[in-house]
Design a protein around this motif. Structure first.
Motif, PDB file in Angstrom:
ATOM      1  N   PHE A 188       3.063  -1.203  -6.499  1.00 39.66           N
ATOM      2  CA  PHE A 188       3.520  -1.887  -7.720  1.00 39.66           C
ATOM      3  C   PHE A 188       4.972  -2.345  -7.639  1.00 39.66           C
ATOM      4  O   PHE A 188       5.556  -2.720  -8.647  1.00 39.66           O
ATOM      5  N   TYR A 211      -3.247   8.531  -8.246  1.00 41.78           N
ATOM      6  CA  TYR A 211      -4.263   7.491  -8.076  1.00 41.78           C
ATOM      7  C   TYR A 211      -5.568   8.111  -7.556  1.00 41.78           C
ATOM      8  O   TYR A 211      -5.580   8.696  -6.465  1.00 41.78           O
ATOM      9  N   ASN A 268       1.135   4.985 -10.575  1.00 43.07           N
ATOM     10  CA  ASN A 268      -0.211   4.892 -11.149  1.00 43.07           C
ATOM     11  C   ASN A 268      -0.728   6.309 -11.324  1.00 43.07           C
ATOM     12  O   ASN A 268      -0.870   7.017 -10.332  1.00 43.07           O
ATOM     13  N   ILE A 288       3.997   7.804  -5.221  1.00 46.13           N
ATOM     14  CA  ILE A 288       3.990   6.409  -5.703  1.00 46.13           C
ATOM     15  C   ILE A 288       5.270   6.220  -6.519  1.00 46.13           C
ATOM     16  O   ILE A 288       5.258   6.376  -7.741  1.00 46.13           O
ATOM     17  N   TYR A 335       2.143  12.482  -0.529  1.00 43.78           N
ATOM     18  CA  TYR A 335       1.766  11.112  -0.912  1.00 43.78           C
ATOM     19  C   TYR A 335       2.375  10.840  -2.282  1.00 43.78           C
ATOM     20  O   TYR A 335       2.053  11.519  -3.263  1.00 43.78           O
ATOM     21  N   ASP A 346       3.523   4.948  -1.345  1.00 46.71           N
ATOM     22  CA  ASP A 346       2.640   3.862  -1.782  1.00 46.71           C
ATOM     23  C   ASP A 346       3.428   2.929  -2.702  1.00 46.71           C
ATOM     24  O   ASP A 346       3.801   3.305  -3.811  1.00 46.71           O
TER      25      ASP A 346
END
Ligand SMILES: Cc1ncc(COP(=O)(O)O)c(C=O)c1O
Length: 484
Positions: free
Chosen positions: A287, A206, A256, A251, A249, A284
């Motif tokens: 979604f 992202y 994304n 996701i 980090y 994260d």
């Protein structure tokens, strides 16, 4: 980055390198070098990693050492490898190529523009009634000062309950409400990362997370996702063990931009590996609510956490509305207190009225989210249909959730396409915005957050200019190029 890729790992990444289309006349060493360049261009092989010794790679690929030697020599000549005698060879790109990754801010000034740069839905119809109900609730708060650095208790409870319902028991004091997920990320970085600290991210990832990391002057290393399969477990765990970043980090749900979903087994292994090397994980979950086709979402990454290594962030923007600016952090209660102390130096607290709107929306979550999933599946299918019809050379992996698909183009033209698309009223986010160093030119993120008819229209316009780019005499793509 100081990592190293082992022979077997590189062999796995290279896959069918010897049987790539169009290589019939090129010798083995050139095909091998070309495939390594392709991996670099696609962000699958990070920059600055040490490649295996020639003998080790030769054994892993079951080819002669002279072939590997010649391939490495060619990579040095083309500026993709730096070698020091006795120390090894590191990946690089020619000419120190870099692109700015400043995020995807899009002004809403041009209403004619079909905006595929932003991956977010318009507000759901239930938003207005939630706002009215919130206004009715407001008097309950008006006798106080209105500052709630960790958020109003009703919202923290609602968010905690949602985690508990996902199988992760959570109390309200483990939740801090923020002004969006992006704010949550920034606050966590302020607390957990000293300037110049090391962070591992997915590639692609992202862009605004990269912007937040740039704000902390983070030193970033990447784990390259495979376009069709997502995370490569051994490589991801290997990167954690070798680079021992301060933070990673990730996701894991409908990533994304790729749309991949991390399986439960890998979640567990990532948490264990992170703990073993002292890495904290920022997960994260933007979604997580938006699965499609009946796809089951594995347990939250934090489920496997026994040592407060995992900080989860999420928010209302994707299932509900970005304009609400409501997000949150889920962490240990002491971490939440420390975050609140950081926050008072930034923005004090989130608006009470907006938090009340969020409470009402979450009370109706089941119905709203069910509608969103149906809407997104219809739009995704319209986009896929238009792509299959108009741009059949592009390859896509069908995402089972989220709001984006990651198209593999028929050449490294993503930035050129985005520039040309502006001229025909389509705003695109080209592949390099999702990575570092100007890689990912063969990819384009396409969100399916606009109405189906707009998506079909946008693909029609993109297809027209795609073929114009060729007619304009653009050099045909022969092997993976890098420059944006
Ligand atoms: C992975 C990811 N994280 C964070 C954000 C930012 O979300 P918010 O609007 O809640 O700040 C987005 C928005 O696109 C996103 O895709």
């Amino acid at each position: 980055m100081t990592g190293q890729v082992r022979g077997v790992q590189l062999a796995r990444l290279l896959g069918q390198w010897h049987a790539l289309p169009g290589r019939r006349r090129s010798p083995d060493y050139a095909a091998l070098a070309g495939s390594v360049r392709g991996l670099l261009a696609d962000g699958r092989l990070p920059l600055g990693v040490r490649l295996p010794a020639e003998r080790e790679l030769a054994e892993a690929l079951r080819i002669s050492r002279t072939t590997v030697t010649a391939a490495y020599r060619q990579l040095r000549e083309t500026g993709h490898l730096a070698s020091r005698r006795g120390a090894g060879s590191w990946t690089m790109l020619p000419g120190n190529h870099r692109v700015a990754s400043t995020g995807l801010w899009t002004p809403l000034d041009d209403r004619e523009m079909l905006d595929l740069g932003v991956a977010a839905l318009a507000a759901p119809p239930q938003l207005l009634s939630a706002a009215r109900a919130a206004a009715e609730d407001l008097p309950r708060y008006l006798s106080g000062a209105g500052y709630h650095p960790t958020g109003i208790i009703e919202l923290r409870e609602a968010v905690a309950d949602a985690y508990t319902a996902r199988g992760l028991p959570t109390s309200a004091d483990q939740i801090m409400v923020t002004s969006g997920t992006q704010h949550a990320l920034d606050l966590v970085l302020r607390l957990a990362l000293a300037p110049g600290g090391t962070v591992l991210v997915e590639s692609p990832t992202y862009p605004n997370a990269l912007a937040a990391l740039a704000g902390r002057r983070a030193r970033i290393s990447t784990h390259g996702l495979a376009a069709d399969a997502g995370w490569e477990p051994d490589l991801l765990l290997g990167s954690l063990r070798q680079t021992r970043p301060k933070l990673a980090y990730l996701i894991p749900e409908f990533q994304n931009p790729t749309g991949h979903l991390m399986p439960a087994s890998l979640r567990e292994r990532v948490v264990a590996a992170a703990h073993a090397v002292g890495t904290d994980l920022i997960i994260d979950e933007s979604f997580v609510d938006l699965s499609m086709d009946g796809t089951e979402v594995p347990p939250p990454v934090a489920t496997y956490d026994r040592h407060s290594r995992v900080v989860s962030i999420g928010g209302m923007s994707k299932p509900y509305w970005g304009g609400l600016r409501i997000g949150w952090v889920r962490a240990s209660a002491p971490q939440v207190q420390r975050l609140a102390a950081v926050r008072v130096g930034v923005d004090m607290a989130s608006p009470v009225l907006d938090q009340l709107v969020a409470v009402h929306l979450l009370a109706d979550a089941e119905a709203i989210v069910a509608d969103r999933r149906v809407q997104l599946a219809v739009q995704r299918d319209a986009l896929l249909g238009a792509l299959a019809h108009q741009l059949p050379e592009w390859r896509v992996t069908v995402p089972r959730g989220g709001v984006t698909l990651w198209a593999e183009l028929d050449g490294p033209v993503s930035s050129a396409l985005a520039r040309a698309a502006e001229e025909v009223g389509v705003r695109l986010a080209p592949g390099p915005r999702f990575g570092l160093d100007g890689t990912l030119e063969r990819f384009l993120r396409l969100p399916f957050t606009l109405p189906a008819a707009d998506l079909v229209e946008a693909v029609g316009r993109i297809a027209a200019i795609r073929y114009d780019l060729d007619r304009a005499g653009r050099q045909r793509w022969r092997e993976p190029a890098v420059i944006a």
